[in-house]
Write a protein that holds these residues in place. Sequence first.
Motif, PDB file in Angstrom:
ATOM      1  N   VAL A 107      33.391 -30.484  31.185  1.00  0.00           N
ATOM      2  CA  VAL A 107      32.153 -30.449  31.621  1.00  0.00           C
ATOM      3  C   VAL A 107      31.917 -31.840  32.223  1.00  0.00           C
ATOM      4  O   VAL A 107      32.647 -32.646  32.099  1.00  0.00           O
ATOM      5  CB  VAL A 107      31.104 -30.098  30.598  1.00  0.00           C
ATOM      6  CG1 VAL A 107      31.348 -28.828  29.918  1.00  0.00           C
ATOM      7  CG2 VAL A 107      30.978 -31.171  29.475  1.00  0.00           C
ATOM      8  N   SER A 108      30.676 -31.992  32.825  1.00  0.00           N
ATOM      9  CA  SER A 108      30.264 -33.104  33.538  1.00  0.00           C
ATOM     10  C   SER A 108      29.508 -33.836  32.456  1.00  0.00           C
ATOM     11  O   SER A 108      28.963 -33.433  31.627  1.00  0.00           O
ATOM     12  CB  SER A 108      29.485 -32.737  34.776  1.00  0.00           C
ATOM     13  OG  SER A 108      28.651 -32.024  34.711  1.00  0.00           O
ATOM     14  N   ASP A 109      29.701 -35.193  32.837  1.00  0.00           N
ATOM     15  CA  ASP A 109      28.719 -36.092  31.719  1.00  0.00           C
ATOM     16  C   ASP A 109      27.313 -36.080  32.350  1.00  0.00           C
ATOM     17  O   ASP A 109      26.825 -36.524  33.313  1.00  0.00           O
ATOM     18  CB  ASP A 109      29.370 -37.599  32.100  1.00  0.00           C
ATOM     19  CG  ASP A 109      28.590 -38.548  31.212  1.00  0.00           C
ATOM     20  OD1 ASP A 109      27.649 -38.183  30.600  1.00  0.00           O
ATOM     21  OD2 ASP A 109      29.047 -39.711  31.132  1.00  0.00           O
ATOM     22  N   PRO A 110      26.219 -35.597  31.302  1.00  0.00           N
ATOM     23  CA  PRO A 110      24.972 -35.676  31.635  1.00  0.00           C
ATOM     24  C   PRO A 110      24.346 -36.826  31.991  1.00  0.00           C
ATOM     25  O   PRO A 110      23.172 -36.898  32.640  1.00  0.00           O
ATOM     26  CB  PRO A 110      24.321 -34.897  30.181  1.00  0.00           C
ATOM     27  CG  PRO A 110      25.388 -34.353  29.414  1.00  0.00           C
ATOM     28  CD  PRO A 110      26.590 -35.323  30.039  1.00  0.00           C
TER      29      PRO A 110
ATOM     30  N   ARG B 106      24.412 -29.540  25.469  1.00  0.00           N
ATOM     31  CA  ARG B 106      23.616 -29.045  26.798  1.00  0.00           C
ATOM     32  C   ARG B 106      24.428 -29.663  27.974  1.00  0.00           C
ATOM     33  O   ARG B 106      24.165 -30.728  28.273  1.00  0.00           O
ATOM     34  CB  ARG B 106      22.083 -29.361  26.871  1.00  0.00           C
ATOM     35  CG  ARG B 106      21.400 -28.330  27.901  1.00  0.00           C
ATOM     36  CD  ARG B 106      20.060 -28.703  27.938  1.00  0.00           C
ATOM     37  NE  ARG B 106      19.643 -29.861  28.482  1.00  0.00           N
ATOM     38  CZ  ARG B 106      18.218 -30.173  29.255  1.00  0.00           C
ATOM     39  NH1 ARG B 106      17.417 -29.138  29.204  1.00  0.00           N
ATOM     40  NH2 ARG B 106      18.102 -31.287  29.791  1.00  0.00           N
ATOM     41  N   VAL B 107      24.952 -28.875  28.710  1.00  0.00           N
ATOM     42  CA  VAL B 107      25.828 -29.403  29.892  1.00  0.00           C
ATOM     43  C   VAL B 107      25.652 -28.336  30.997  1.00  0.00           C
ATOM     44  O   VAL B 107      24.848 -27.522  30.883  1.00  0.00           O
ATOM     45  CB  VAL B 107      27.336 -29.331  29.483  1.00  0.00           C
ATOM     46  CG1 VAL B 107      27.788 -30.375  28.361  1.00  0.00           C
ATOM     47  CG2 VAL B 107      27.751 -28.022  29.225  1.00  0.00           C
ATOM     48  N   SER B 108      26.095 -28.831  32.439  1.00  0.00           N
ATOM     49  CA  SER B 108      25.773 -27.822  33.287  1.00  0.00           C
ATOM     50  C   SER B 108      27.081 -26.877  33.617  1.00  0.00           C
ATOM     51  O   SER B 108      28.123 -27.106  32.851  1.00  0.00           O
ATOM     52  CB  SER B 108      25.990 -28.849  34.659  1.00  0.00           C
ATOM     53  OG  SER B 108      27.158 -29.644  34.843  1.00  0.00           O
ATOM     54  N   ASP B 109      27.033 -25.870  34.204  1.00  0.00           N
ATOM     55  CA  ASP B 109      27.875 -24.834  34.305  1.00  0.00           C
ATOM     56  C   ASP B 109      28.709 -25.196  35.308  1.00  0.00           C
ATOM     57  O   ASP B 109      28.451 -25.474  36.388  1.00  0.00           O
ATOM     58  CB  ASP B 109      27.059 -23.371  34.968  1.00  0.00           C
ATOM     59  CG  ASP B 109      28.085 -22.231  34.823  1.00  0.00           C
ATOM     60  OD1 ASP B 109      29.265 -22.644  34.854  1.00  0.00           O
ATOM     61  OD2 ASP B 109      27.569 -21.292  35.226  1.00  0.00           O
ATOM     62  N   PRO B 110      30.144 -25.401  34.953  1.00  0.00           N
ATOM     63  CA  PRO B 110      31.115 -25.740  36.085  1.00  0.00           C
ATOM     64  C   PRO B 110      31.199 -24.946  37.195  1.00  0.00           C
ATOM     65  O   PRO B 110      31.752 -25.182  38.350  1.00  0.00           O
ATOM     66  CB  PRO B 110      32.377 -25.760  35.117  1.00  0.00           C
ATOM     67  CG  PRO B 110      32.009 -25.794  33.797  1.00  0.00           C
ATOM     68  CD  PRO B 110      30.737 -24.938  33.687  1.00  0.00           C
ATOM     69  N   MET B 121      21.681 -33.860  36.316  1.00  0.00           N
ATOM     70  CA  MET B 121      22.084 -32.969  37.429  1.00  0.00           C
ATOM     71  C   MET B 121      22.262 -31.622  36.543  1.00  0.00           C
ATOM     72  O   MET B 121      23.261 -31.397  35.625  1.00  0.00           O
ATOM     73  CB  MET B 121      23.500 -33.584  37.755  1.00  0.00           C
ATOM     74  CG  MET B 121      23.559 -34.531  38.397  1.00  0.00           C
ATOM     75  SD  MET B 121      22.744 -34.515  39.915  1.00  0.00           S
ATOM     76  CE  MET B 121      23.789 -34.033  40.961  1.00  0.00           C
ATOM     77  N   ALA B 122      21.389 -30.593  37.028  1.00  0.00           N
ATOM     78  CA  ALA B 122      21.135 -29.232  36.501  1.00  0.00           C
ATOM     79  C   ALA B 122      21.886 -28.319  37.327  1.00  0.00           C
ATOM     80  O   ALA B 122      22.100 -28.445  38.438  1.00  0.00           O
ATOM     81  CB  ALA B 122      19.679 -29.120  36.104  1.00  0.00           C
TER      82      ALA B 122
END
Lengths: 379, 379
Positions: A107-110, B106-110, B121-122
Amino acid sequence: MKIHGILAAILFALVLSPSCGSRKQAAYLTVPFSASTNIPGKEYPKINPDLSVTCRVEAPDAISVELDLCNKVYPMVQIEGGVWEVTSDPQVPGFHYYFINVDGVRVSDPSSKLFYGCGLMASGIEIPEAGVDFYLEQDVPHGEVRMQRYWSDLAQTWRICYVYTPAEYDTTPDARYPVLYLQHGGGEDETGWPNQGKVDNIMDNLIASGEAVSMIVVMDRGSAVLANSPDWERTRNIFDFSAYEKVVVEELVPMIDACYRTLDDRNSRAIAGLSLGGYQSWSIGLSHMDLFSYIGGFSGAGMEPSPEKYPLSLNEQMNLLYLSVGTEEPEQMYAGVKAFHDMLENKGVQHLYYESPGTAHEWLTWRRSLRQFAALLFR
Amino acid sequence: MKIHGILAAILFALVLSPSCGSRKQAAYLTVPFSASTNIPGKEYPKINPDLSVTCRVEAPDAISVELDLCNKVYPMVQIEGGVWEVTSDPQVPGFHYYFINVDGVRVSDPSSKLFYGCGLMASGIEIPEAGVDFYLEQDVPHGEVRMQRYWSDLAQTWRICYVYTPAEYDTTPDARYPVLYLQHGGGEDETGWPNQGKVDNIMDNLIASGEAVSMIVVMDRGSAVLANSPDWERTRNIFDFSAYEKVVVEELVPMIDACYRTLDDRNSRAIAGLSLGGYQSWSIGLSHMDLFSYIGGFSGAGMEPSPEKYPLSLNEQMNLLYLSVGTEEPEQMYAGVKAFHDMLENKGVQHLYYESPGTAHEWLTWRRSLRQFAALLFR
């Protein structure tokens, strides 16, 4: 006396007028500092004076968390209250994509701003290069990067490209400008050069210092699927970009010439790109010499090294052939570009070859290449 | 005869010239389809005909995966080979931020494009509204969104704002335009209106149909920290935006008037924004009536409902006061804006109040508000 009056008026204007872009860059820090690519207000990732990166992620319920700097994966350890941390090896300067692996999910780093790369929105970290500012904002007149939507009849869809216009574009309504078409790499898109590449800073600085002539730079998405194309066309090899080539020749170039004040002859058009975009640029450029007379490939010109494709007549026909590669790139990439250079050299095809010292297959190699290439254009 | 010749030339040009923006929108689908906000080529998330969302994430080693649509969290289930899936309740049309929770992180959807919102970045998903196209690309002349860097002496840093210029801006070098300053919401930044808000499509369509006059729209980051300010200033309440107000008045407006062909009087300036930006706009606008004569607050005008701040003299001084709210917003927000409207009404302060039917505290409310507000400006 008249001259003095004009000079006084200019000085007065310089002192009192708000400027369209002026002043100063941030000091280069010698203590650990938050990366410029962080979300505003986020302390981590931090860059240490030895250019190692310290990363922190809050993940109280995770079993395993890793920092994936693409060239190496670093297991993170829980330091307190669900916060995981690791410090990497020293990194080479430049812009690097990275990810966080949470229990095996990449995943990306928040805490990071995200950049379209590797086929998704990736975290990115800018490792500064001490004393180097050619890609930073400087106290010079600033051009603009404009988002231009255009309809593709071939693809039956709207497309977006970004267009850099030089600082004086709006105030010189009768001037016309040469155009550089600048391609991104595989897994990236049209936002690559504006965001990761810092194309506007590089061009602003080059033009302000007189190292490059004023030009327009067009950054389109380097792929297209033609409408009603069969399924196999939609899933084909990324190195078959014939659909995109059609869009460039039949739609993009005519649209740019219609919407911007361009010089629309081959001596005023260049095409260049990085990695996959470098391959595309050499291929499209040499197939359409009626359109382009300058070609550049940054870390990606050497995909078709067959000597018969590069006749000596190119020495007359082209204004510039350019290729470059970083010295720290993966061996296969370095060797491929180098072999291509050697082949051209042995054949006697004139070109400029540049090795970017100490940089890998990443944006600092390409920023340096753009700086050098753009300065050679349209002279 | 001369007229006929000119007409023929225009028709000829229309038929043969590449256009700076033309043609068609995608058909609205009645079967499950991949969201327009997905990374190109990603099948999921899909939107179903009932406007529920089906989301998939590959996470073979995770113990728990959830879809967090902000208004509700949906546990996902493993369906095959490490792929987790869930289908949400039907969603209201509009643009919604969302996240994936992987083992509590809580991460973003790849698979999603990402948008700066919620302070990071959401992931975002665009739920289309059947038959509605005022914010979609249409076959009209297209303006541009330009990235404008400027130096802030007050903050001692470079800032970036985005500037929409109408389609004819470059071809009418003697024309000057009124300016709308348009603010984002809390946890968002200057990319909100260009990306989530689709400001260029809305303005292009309004201007092309004659519903709005041609104008420039400026979208800056609604916060600033003054240089050498004490620590408490850096961490203060987001509702204290006095530093940003200083930047707007002393730096942003003068820079825009210097760099663009603006009409630089108060009758040609508007300020509006959403949520926190709506509060900012009312506050900055009413404190600087020498600069602004139109003020809009979308889902966020009612933070300071003290009647004495809104004298009847506003009826003479201001060209327009505007506020709006979505009918599906959280009760506190809806009630707050409504109470503010009632207070103004009771006092006799002229204003326009709009309720966006069926939309929540999200971008469709604000796109609709912009459409209505922009059409009322500079008449």
